[in-house]
Design a protein around this motif. Structure first.
Motif, PDB file in Angstrom:
ATOM      1  N   HIS A 188       0.369 -42.403  21.967  1.00 57.21           N
ATOM      2  CA  HIS A 188       1.199 -42.959  20.898  1.00 57.21           C
ATOM      3  C   HIS A 188       1.092 -44.482  20.826  1.00 57.21           C
ATOM      4  O   HIS A 188       1.523 -45.092  19.847  1.00 57.21           O
ATOM      5  CB  HIS A 188       2.661 -42.547  21.089  1.00 57.21           C
ATOM      6  N   ALA A 202      -4.046 -41.565  16.530  1.00 58.94           N
ATOM      7  CA  ALA A 202      -2.866 -41.375  15.677  1.00 58.94           C
ATOM      8  C   ALA A 202      -1.708 -42.201  16.207  1.00 58.94           C
ATOM      9  O   ALA A 202      -0.549 -41.811  16.112  1.00 58.94           O
ATOM     10  CB  ALA A 202      -2.488 -39.897  15.631  1.00 58.94           C
ATOM     11  N   SER A 203      -2.042 -43.371  16.773  1.00 57.33           N
ATOM     12  CA  SER A 203      -1.022 -44.181  17.434  1.00 57.33           C
ATOM     13  C   SER A 203      -0.331 -45.131  16.465  1.00 57.33           C
ATOM     14  O   SER A 203      -0.698 -45.230  15.292  1.00 57.33           O
ATOM     15  CB  SER A 203      -1.658 -45.007  18.564  1.00 57.33           C
ATOM     16  N   CYS A 394       6.064 -38.218  13.773  1.00 56.20           N
ATOM     17  CA  CYS A 394       4.760 -37.729  13.316  1.00 56.20           C
ATOM     18  C   CYS A 394       3.927 -37.409  14.547  1.00 56.20           C
ATOM     19  O   CYS A 394       4.161 -37.952  15.632  1.00 56.20           O
ATOM     20  CB  CYS A 394       4.068 -38.756  12.418  1.00 56.20           C
ATOM     21  N   ASN A 395       2.947 -36.526  14.398  1.00 51.42           N
ATOM     22  CA  ASN A 395       2.261 -36.012  15.580  1.00 51.42           C
ATOM     23  C   ASN A 395       0.892 -36.655  15.799  1.00 51.42           C
ATOM     24  O   ASN A 395       0.513 -37.608  15.111  1.00 51.42           O
ATOM     25  CB  ASN A 395       2.169 -34.486  15.521  1.00 51.42           C
ATOM     26  N   ASP A 396       0.147 -36.115  16.760  1.00 51.13           N
ATOM     27  CA  ASP A 396      -1.140 -36.705  17.123  1.00 51.13           C
ATOM     28  C   ASP A 396      -2.246 -36.356  16.137  1.00 51.13           C
ATOM     29  O   ASP A 396      -3.405 -36.666  16.356  1.00 51.13           O
ATOM     30  CB  ASP A 396      -1.538 -36.297  18.543  1.00 51.13           C
ATOM     31  N   SER A 398      -1.558 -37.188  12.843  1.00 49.50           N
ATOM     32  CA  SER A 398      -1.114 -38.037  11.727  1.00 49.50           C
ATOM     33  C   SER A 398      -0.408 -37.226  10.637  1.00 49.50           C
ATOM     34  O   SER A 398      -0.535 -37.505   9.444  1.00 49.50           O
ATOM     35  CB  SER A 398      -2.295 -38.816  11.129  1.00 49.50           C
ATOM     36  N   SER A 401       5.824 -34.236  12.155  1.00 49.40           N
ATOM     37  CA  SER A 401       6.164 -33.202  13.125  1.00 49.40           C
ATOM     38  C   SER A 401       7.012 -32.146  12.432  1.00 49.40           C
ATOM     39  O   SER A 401       7.910 -32.472  11.650  1.00 49.40           O
ATOM     40  CB  SER A 401       6.925 -33.812  14.307  1.00 49.40           C
ATOM     41  N   PRO A 415       4.978 -42.040  16.308  1.00 53.57           N
ATOM     42  CA  PRO A 415       4.325 -40.886  16.943  1.00 53.57           C
ATOM     43  C   PRO A 415       5.179 -40.207  18.007  1.00 53.57           C
ATOM     44  O   PRO A 415       5.791 -40.864  18.843  1.00 53.57           O
ATOM     45  CB  PRO A 415       3.072 -41.512  17.564  1.00 53.57           C
ATOM     46  N   SER A 416       5.179 -38.881  17.972  1.00 57.69           N
ATOM     47  CA  SER A 416       5.913 -38.072  18.943  1.00 57.69           C
ATOM     48  C   SER A 416       5.226 -36.715  19.033  1.00 57.69           C
ATOM     49  O   SER A 416       4.193 -36.485  18.391  1.00 57.69           O
ATOM     50  CB  SER A 416       7.377 -37.927  18.526  1.00 57.69           C
ATOM     51  N   ALA A 465      10.690 -40.770  19.055  1.00 59.83           N
ATOM     52  CA  ALA A 465      10.290 -41.633  17.938  1.00 59.83           C
ATOM     53  C   ALA A 465      11.249 -42.802  17.758  1.00 59.83           C
ATOM     54  O   ALA A 465      10.831 -43.934  17.473  1.00 59.83           O
ATOM     55  CB  ALA A 465      10.217 -40.803  16.654  1.00 59.83           C
ATOM     56  N   ARG A 523       3.937 -44.345   8.929  1.00 57.00           N
ATOM     57  CA  ARG A 523       3.910 -44.512  10.389  1.00 57.00           C
ATOM     58  C   ARG A 523       3.835 -46.000  10.735  1.00 57.00           C
ATOM     59  O   ARG A 523       2.976 -46.723  10.212  1.00 57.00           O
ATOM     60  CB  ARG A 523       2.703 -43.787  10.978  1.00 57.00           C
TER      61      ARG A 523
END
Length: 537
Positions: A188, A202-203, A394-396, A398, A401, A415-416, A465, A523
């Motif tokens: 993240h 996706a950080s 949002c996840n890895d 992009s 979630s 990111p989470s 997040a 993001r």
């Protein structure tokens, strides 16, 4: 039905009904309820019941009785016990049937036009005893009327609210809250290869931002269940400031956890500002941490006190990874999805005090996790407050979630993790690949997990997040401390990457103002946020 209205200015009436299957029991001062309920008479009253709620600080327990129980008889049995302070019926939300406790304390705020003497005279005329004159609002008090008992406090406060000189008046309403949670692996923070298996890009671009800022001089207050202030990632001179425990029964131990279950706040604090010297870096590793322990139910007097404490003791940023109970993210029929949760007047005023009076008038920047119910954040009085920044997850890959709340009040994402529920009866609308959580601090010392030590790779939800976004704000204030709350808020909107997916549909689209119901403004990009802050010097 009992009606409660928090006040004229932000009028929101809601109705509660008396449950026929729940009973609340509280111990006498200085006594332990568990001991009081060990006798045969207590067993006759609730031995066949299920405990559904326990407020440890006040030592109140709520039990669900078997069907067709004689509620009155069981209350009478409990009231005869010498160590039981009261045994009472419980009010519930008609929609969800969840218990809503109340105390006989009343929050009352007069209009600002009254003088302090006029307030005191009126309180005396109304037969009110002052329990606390609150410091975060003018002419505001927690009071008690010795002649008012039980649910009569609801009708009394409604009657008082009709007076022209009273702006807010309501009982202290307590609801069960919910935590917003479901090194090289810190995907993240930077583009990285995770566990030598997959490259993730996706950080929030935090590692690059660290070349310019790491949060030096900024204080992040984390209000949560407990924080392990003895953790090696929170070590160093001046790292911990203004620590406080708002739970009376365990105040002497400070914000430290009292058992292995109180680990949520340690993980959240680590995401925000862990030093990064042992096993996990926070977004703002050189920021200082103000750990504030709060385990009381939502709406308690201590909740407002925590915001006031943070603002008055030097917090620049306040991070809150908790909020009202929510519906199951994958079950569209869950009635809690449509439940609105108003903000108690005391908490509202304390948040507004911190947002306007904190940082010597520049205002504390306040973050809340948007929620993990895959529902509208606009129904949540905490996250949707206009002076709060609501953070989604949002996840890895992009994408949003799957559990992350959405709506007009959502400001941004960080990111989470994104872990689909294992229960086969809950089927998400689209196929969602299982993704990884966030690496952060976990309990150390005697509560440490033997397999993972003092760290975890599984922290997730908007619980993760929220402090991540708070850390980005710390980077911003670290390079430009003169920015006020609104300027920081706008930078966090302007710095965002517009992520999304073709399957998102209309809620994923960004409008002319650059806002999406699914992603807020997008993001967070920490490097761009720092650059924008530097441009304003």
């Amino acid at each position: 039905m009992e009606e409660v209205n928090f006040g004229k200015k932000h009028s929101h009436s809601f109705f509660l009904q008396k449950s026929q299957e729940l009973i609340a029991v509280r111990s006498q001062a200085g006594k332990k309820l568990a001991s009081a309920l060990c006798c045969e008479q207590a067993h006759q009253a609730i031995g066949d019941s299920e405990r559904v709620m326990h407020i440890e600080d006040a030592d109140v327990q709520v039990f669900k009785l078997p069907p067709d129980s004689d509620l009155s008889k069981r209350k009478a049995l409990l009231r005869e016990l010498p160590d039981v302070r009261f045994a009472a019926s419980v009010l519930v939300d008609p929609l969800t049937q969840e218990p809503v406790l109340y105390t006989e304390n009343i929050f009352l705020k007069f209009t600002d036009q009254l003088t302090p003497t006029q307030c005191l005279v009126t309180l005396n005329e109304l037969g009110m005893t002052i329990k606390q004159q609150v410091p975060y609002a003018a002419n505001a008090f927690f009071v008690h009327n010795k002649d008012c008992h039980g649910t009569d406090v609801c009708s009394l406060t409604l009657k008082l609210l009709e007076r022209e000189d009273i702006e807010y008046c309501h009982p202290e309403i307590l609801r069960q809250g919910q935590r917003r949670a479901i090194h090289d692996n810190q995907w993240h923070l930077k583009k990285t290869t995770v566990t030598y298996q997959a490259q993730i890009d996706a950080s929030a671009n935090v590692e690059a931002a660290h070349e310019f800022a790491q949060g030096l001089g900024v204080v992040i207050a984390v209000i949560d269940d407990a924080i392990d202030i003895d953790h090696p990632e929170f070590a160093g001179p001046g790292k911990i400031v203004g620590a406080q425990n708002f739970d009376r029964r365990n105040s002497k131990q400070g914000p430290r956890p009292k058992n292995a279950l109180e680990r949520h706040g340690t993980a959240a604090a680590g995401v925000a500002c862990a030093n990064g010297q042992v096993g996990a870096s926070g977004v703002a590793p050189r920021a200082r941490l103000m750990p504030l322990k709060l385990t009381k139910p939502l709406g308690a007097r201590a909740e407002a006190d925590a915001f006031f404490w943070a603002a008055d003791n030097g917090a620049d940023i306040i991070s809150c990874s908790w909020g009202p109970a929510e519906g199951h993210w994958a079950d569209p029929t869950d009635p809690r999805h449509t439940q609105t949760f108003p903000l108690a007047a005391s908490t509202r005023l304390a948040i507004e005090y911190a947002a306007t009076k904190g940082r010597n008038g520049k205002g504390c920047v306040i973050f809340f996790g948007a929620g993990n119910g895959n529902e509208s954040v606009d129904n949540d009085g905490y996250s949707s407050h206009p002076m709060v920044i609501a953070v989604g997850a949002c996840n890895d890959q992009s994408r949003r979630s799957a559990y992350s709340d959405f709506g007009k009040a959502l400001w941004c994402c960080f990111p989470s993790g994104d872990q689909p529920h294992p229960d086969p009866k809950f089927k998400p609308a689209t196929s969602i690949p299982q993704t990884r959580g966030v690496r952060t601090t976990d309990l150390s010392g005697k509560f440490a997990d033997s397999s993972n030590g003092a760290f975890t790779d599984l922290f997730s939800g908007t619980s993760s997040a929220c402090p991540g976004a708070a850390g980005v704000a710390a980077l911003v204030l670290g390079v430009n401390p003169m920015l006020d709350r609104q300027a920081v808020r706008q930078i966090l909107a302007d710095c965002c990457d517009k992520i999304g997916h073709a399957d998102d549909g209309p809620l994923g689209h960004y409008d002319l103002n650059g806002h999406s119901h699914y992603y807020g403004h997008g993001r967070l990009n920490a490097l761009r946020a720092v650059h924008l802050a530097l441009e304003r010097l």
